[in-house]
Scaffold this motif. Structure first.
Motif, PDB file in Angstrom:
ATOM      1  N   GLN A   8       0.805  -1.220   0.000  1.00 23.44           N
ATOM      2  CA  GLN A   8       0.000   0.000   0.000  1.00 23.44           C
ATOM      3  C   GLN A   8       0.834   1.264   0.000  1.00 23.44           C
ATOM      4  O   GLN A   8       0.349   2.341   0.320  1.00 23.44           O
ATOM      5  CB  GLN A   8      -0.963   0.030   1.196  1.00 23.44           C
ATOM      6  CG  GLN A   8      -1.941  -1.131   1.204  1.00 23.44           C
ATOM      7  CD  GLN A   8      -2.923  -1.052   2.364  1.00 23.44           C
ATOM      8  OE1 GLN A   8      -2.853  -0.138   3.165  1.00 23.44           O
ATOM      9  NE2 GLN A   8      -3.835  -1.988   2.427  1.00 23.44           N
ATOM     10  N   TYR A   9       2.106   1.145  -0.323  1.00 25.20           N
ATOM     11  CA  TYR A   9       2.961   2.343  -0.344  1.00 25.20           C
ATOM     12  C   TYR A   9       3.000   2.874  -1.780  1.00 25.20           C
ATOM     13  O   TYR A   9       3.068   2.118  -2.747  1.00 25.20           O
ATOM     14  CB  TYR A   9       4.378   2.022   0.114  1.00 25.20           C
ATOM     15  CG  TYR A   9       4.527   1.917   1.611  1.00 25.20           C
ATOM     16  CD1 TYR A   9       5.786   1.919   2.194  1.00 25.20           C
ATOM     17  CD2 TYR A   9       3.416   1.843   2.431  1.00 25.20           C
ATOM     18  CE1 TYR A   9       5.924   1.824   3.569  1.00 25.20           C
ATOM     19  CE2 TYR A   9       3.541   1.749   3.794  1.00 25.20           C
ATOM     20  CZ  TYR A   9       4.799   1.737   4.375  1.00 25.20           C
ATOM     21  OH  TYR A   9       4.929   1.657   5.730  1.00 25.20           O
ATOM     22  N   THR A  10       3.042   4.164  -1.940  1.00 30.22           N
ATOM     23  CA  THR A  10       3.170   4.825  -3.232  1.00 30.22           C
ATOM     24  C   THR A  10       4.325   5.800  -3.163  1.00 30.22           C
ATOM     25  O   THR A  10       4.477   6.497  -2.173  1.00 30.22           O
ATOM     26  CB  THR A  10       1.885   5.585  -3.591  1.00 30.22           C
ATOM     27  OG1 THR A  10       0.795   4.662  -3.570  1.00 30.22           O
ATOM     28  CG2 THR A  10       1.984   6.195  -4.982  1.00 30.22           C
ATOM     29  N   LEU A  11       5.146   5.787  -4.134  1.00 32.91           N
ATOM     30  CA  LEU A  11       6.321   6.644  -4.155  1.00 32.91           C
ATOM     31  C   LEU A  11       6.022   7.873  -5.002  1.00 32.91           C
ATOM     32  O   LEU A  11       5.612   7.755  -6.151  1.00 32.91           O
ATOM     33  CB  LEU A  11       7.514   5.874  -4.721  1.00 32.91           C
ATOM     34  CG  LEU A  11       8.789   6.692  -4.920  1.00 32.91           C
ATOM     35  CD1 LEU A  11       9.300   7.189  -3.568  1.00 32.91           C
ATOM     36  CD2 LEU A  11       9.846   5.845  -5.608  1.00 32.91           C
ATOM     37  N   ASP A  38      -1.054  -2.058  -9.328  1.00 33.11           N
ATOM     38  CA  ASP A  38      -0.721  -3.476  -9.263  1.00 33.11           C
ATOM     39  C   ASP A  38       0.341  -3.660  -8.181  1.00 33.11           C
ATOM     40  O   ASP A  38       1.524  -3.378  -8.403  1.00 33.11           O
ATOM     41  CB  ASP A  38      -0.198  -3.952 -10.621  1.00 33.11           C
ATOM     42  CG  ASP A  38       0.097  -5.454 -10.610  1.00 33.11           C
ATOM     43  OD1 ASP A  38      -0.135  -6.104  -9.547  1.00 33.11           O
ATOM     44  OD2 ASP A  38       0.566  -5.977 -11.644  1.00 33.11           O
ATOM     45  N   VAL A  39      -0.089  -4.097  -7.027  1.00 30.89           N
ATOM     46  CA  VAL A  39       0.832  -4.195  -5.899  1.00 30.89           C
ATOM     47  C   VAL A  39       1.706  -5.432  -5.984  1.00 30.89           C
ATOM     48  O   VAL A  39       2.592  -5.618  -5.160  1.00 30.89           O
ATOM     49  CB  VAL A  39       0.034  -4.196  -4.570  1.00 30.89           C
ATOM     50  CG1 VAL A  39      -0.722  -2.897  -4.405  1.00 30.89           C
ATOM     51  CG2 VAL A  39      -0.902  -5.401  -4.505  1.00 30.89           C
ATOM     52  N   SER A  40       1.509  -6.283  -6.919  1.00 30.37           N
ATOM     53  CA  SER A  40       2.311  -7.490  -7.027  1.00 30.37           C
ATOM     54  C   SER A  40       3.658  -7.222  -7.672  1.00 30.37           C
ATOM     55  O   SER A  40       4.567  -8.035  -7.561  1.00 30.37           O
ATOM     56  CB  SER A  40       1.560  -8.566  -7.827  1.00 30.37           C
ATOM     57  OG  SER A  40       1.351  -8.129  -9.167  1.00 30.37           O
ATOM     58  N   ARG A  41       3.787  -6.074  -8.362  1.00 32.97           N
ATOM     59  CA  ARG A  41       5.032  -5.741  -9.035  1.00 32.97           C
ATOM     60  C   ARG A  41       5.365  -4.286  -8.744  1.00 32.97           C
ATOM     61  O   ARG A  41       4.487  -3.443  -8.597  1.00 32.97           O
ATOM     62  CB  ARG A  41       4.920  -5.950 -10.552  1.00 32.97           C
ATOM     63  CG  ARG A  41       4.610  -7.395 -10.940  1.00 32.97           C
ATOM     64  CD  ARG A  41       4.476  -7.511 -12.436  1.00 32.97           C
ATOM     65  NE  ARG A  41       5.718  -7.156 -13.097  1.00 32.97           N
ATOM     66  CZ  ARG A  41       5.829  -7.014 -14.413  1.00 32.97           C
ATOM     67  NH1 ARG A  41       4.762  -7.182 -15.181  1.00 32.97           N
ATOM     68  NH2 ARG A  41       6.980  -6.700 -14.947  1.00 32.97           N
ATOM     69  N   PRO A  42       6.668  -3.952  -8.662  1.00 31.69           N
ATOM     70  CA  PRO A  42       7.034  -2.552  -8.410  1.00 31.69           C
ATOM     71  C   PRO A  42       6.681  -1.678  -9.589  1.00 31.69           C
ATOM     72  O   PRO A  42       6.748  -2.101 -10.747  1.00 31.69           O
ATOM     73  CB  PRO A  42       8.546  -2.636  -8.180  1.00 31.69           C
ATOM     74  CG  PRO A  42       8.980  -3.855  -8.929  1.00 31.69           C
ATOM     75  CD  PRO A  42       7.858  -4.840  -8.780  1.00 31.69           C
TER      76      PRO A  42
END
Length: 418
Positions: A8-11, A38-42
């Motif tokens: 759940q982090y966003t850069l 898509d949280v499964s991949r950076p």
């Protein structure tokens, strides 16, 4: 540099590059928002050196228009903020312990937890270092000399604690299974330096400020000096100030308690002597611990009752008071006056004196030189001689009376003849 995206982090990359650096592959003058949900991949993978010429906010609570203070270059912003150090060594067996910098307790902690900054040992599951929220300035300071200050930024020793009301060091034994009792000690540096037994609520050791040098000294041999740094015996008390006596005071203030000290040796004849100021009589008793007390001095005794070596006479023993002898085995020679006492005839006494040069039943000069003199026995021997002399005198008196009577008769007969 590899950046792993956490759940759940966003850069957000905030602030455009100030200028186009030489050799930069891509330039974003208007900023960029990278997210495909898509949280499964950076969302961002940079497989090369990376330079960020601006401030950085990391965490899912960061805003698109995040503000930064002049002191902030990097900001972590989330409901559970931490930095995880996941060490992945190339060679097996090398150090690989994982650590984490923690900020405050988790929201899942009951009662909200506490505000703190901590270092967590992930592998051990321990938190060896914590700074609580609200800690004062200079609570912990390591100077460039390696000296550590507690409450001061100017440590003057390897460990320097400073405080307004007297810093202290507490040593607490928690205890375990009844084998080790719970015990807490505290060393305090107030106006009086003290060692406190917190468990017993006592203060067994204190040093007042301005105490003189060498007030208490233990040398390398275990000798203790009071007032000296060069003790000559196991206990050496020294006073070098004018008109100051080197006294040792033994004071007993409890009910039924005597003041005393003991001298003990475990040699060929193990013995323990004690000097005791007896509380119920005030008398000084000198005797064997738990045994006989052959010497006693009453607290009201007169001054100078006995002098040894009086006025330069080194061989003199001078008794100024009365000498009283009380011996249960004393044989007082009143038996001399018994009717069956065999009084020596004076002729026999004369013969004994001629042969031995001293009275019968009295020690000779040679015997006294060899064995000393028993004053009690000598007094009784002299008393016996006085009593015998009294009997001889009475006999002589009777003989003189008879002679006077005979002389009177002879005189009367001579008068009749005339």
């Amino acid at each position: 540099m590899i950046i792993h995206r956490m759940s759940q982090y966003t850069l957000f990359l905030i602030s455009a590059l100030a200028a186009h650096p030489a050799g930069a592959e891509d330039v974003f003058y208007e900023g960029v928002n990278i997210s495909d949900y898509d949280v499964s991949r950076p969302d961002l993978w940079v497989d090369d050196d990376t330079v960020l010429n601006g401030n950085l906010c990391v965490g899912w609570r960061c805003l698109f228009a995040e503000s930064f203070s002049a002191e902030s270059v990097m900001k972590l912003k989330a409901t559970e903020t931490s930095i995880y150090f996941d060490d992945q060594p190339w060679i097996s067996g090398y150090p690989s312990r994982d650590w984490r910098l923690m900020v405050n307790d988790s929201a899942l902690t009951s009662a909200g937890g506490i505000d703190r900054f901590s270092i967590e040992d992930i592998d051990a599951g321990t938190v060896p270092f914590t700074v609580a929220g609200g800690a004062p300035d200079n609570a912990l300071w390591v100077a460039d000399t390696g000296q550590v200050g507690f409450g001061t930024m100017l440590p003057q020793s390897m460990l320097h604690a400073a405080g307004l009301f007297g810093p202290g060091l507490r040593l607490q034994q928690i205890g375990s299974g009844g084998m080790l009792p719970a015990q807490t000690w505290e060393v305090k540096g107030q106006t009086i330096f003290s060692i406190n037994d917190i468990t017993a609520a006592t203060i067994p050791f204190q040093i007042d400020r301005n105490a003189p040098s060498f007030a208490f000294h233990i040398d390398e041999s275990g000798f203790v000096g009071l007032g000296t740094s060069l003790p000559q015996e196991l206990l050496h008390i020294r006073s070098d100030a004018a008109d100051t006596d080197a006294f040792a005071l033994f004071e007993a203030v409890g009910t039924g308690s005597d003041a005393a000290f003991r001298l003990k040796q475990n040699g060929v004849t193990p013995t323990t002597w004690e000097f005791r100021n007896q509380q119920d009589s005030g008398r000084l008793n000198v005797g064997l611990a738990g045994g006989n007390t052959p010497f006693k001095i009453d607290n009201a005794a007169n001054n100078n009752l006995m002098l040894l070596g009086r006025n330069g006479r080194l061989d003199e023993v001078h008794v100024t008071g009365k000498l009283v002898v009380n011996n249960t085995q004393l044989n007082v020679p009143d038996y001399v006056f018994s009717d069956d006492y065999a009084l020596r005839p004076l002729a026999e006494v004369q013969a004994f004196i001629d042969a031995h040069s001293h009275l019968p039943d009295v020690p000779s000069e040679a015997e006294i030189k060899a064995d000393g003199v028993n004053m009690t026995a000598m007094q009784m021997a002299l008393l016996k001689k006085v009593e015998e002399l009294t009997l001889y005198t009475l006999e002589q008196e009777a003989k003189l009376a008879r002679m006077a009577e005979l002389e009177d008769r002879i005189a009367r007969l001579e008068t009749l003849q005339d």
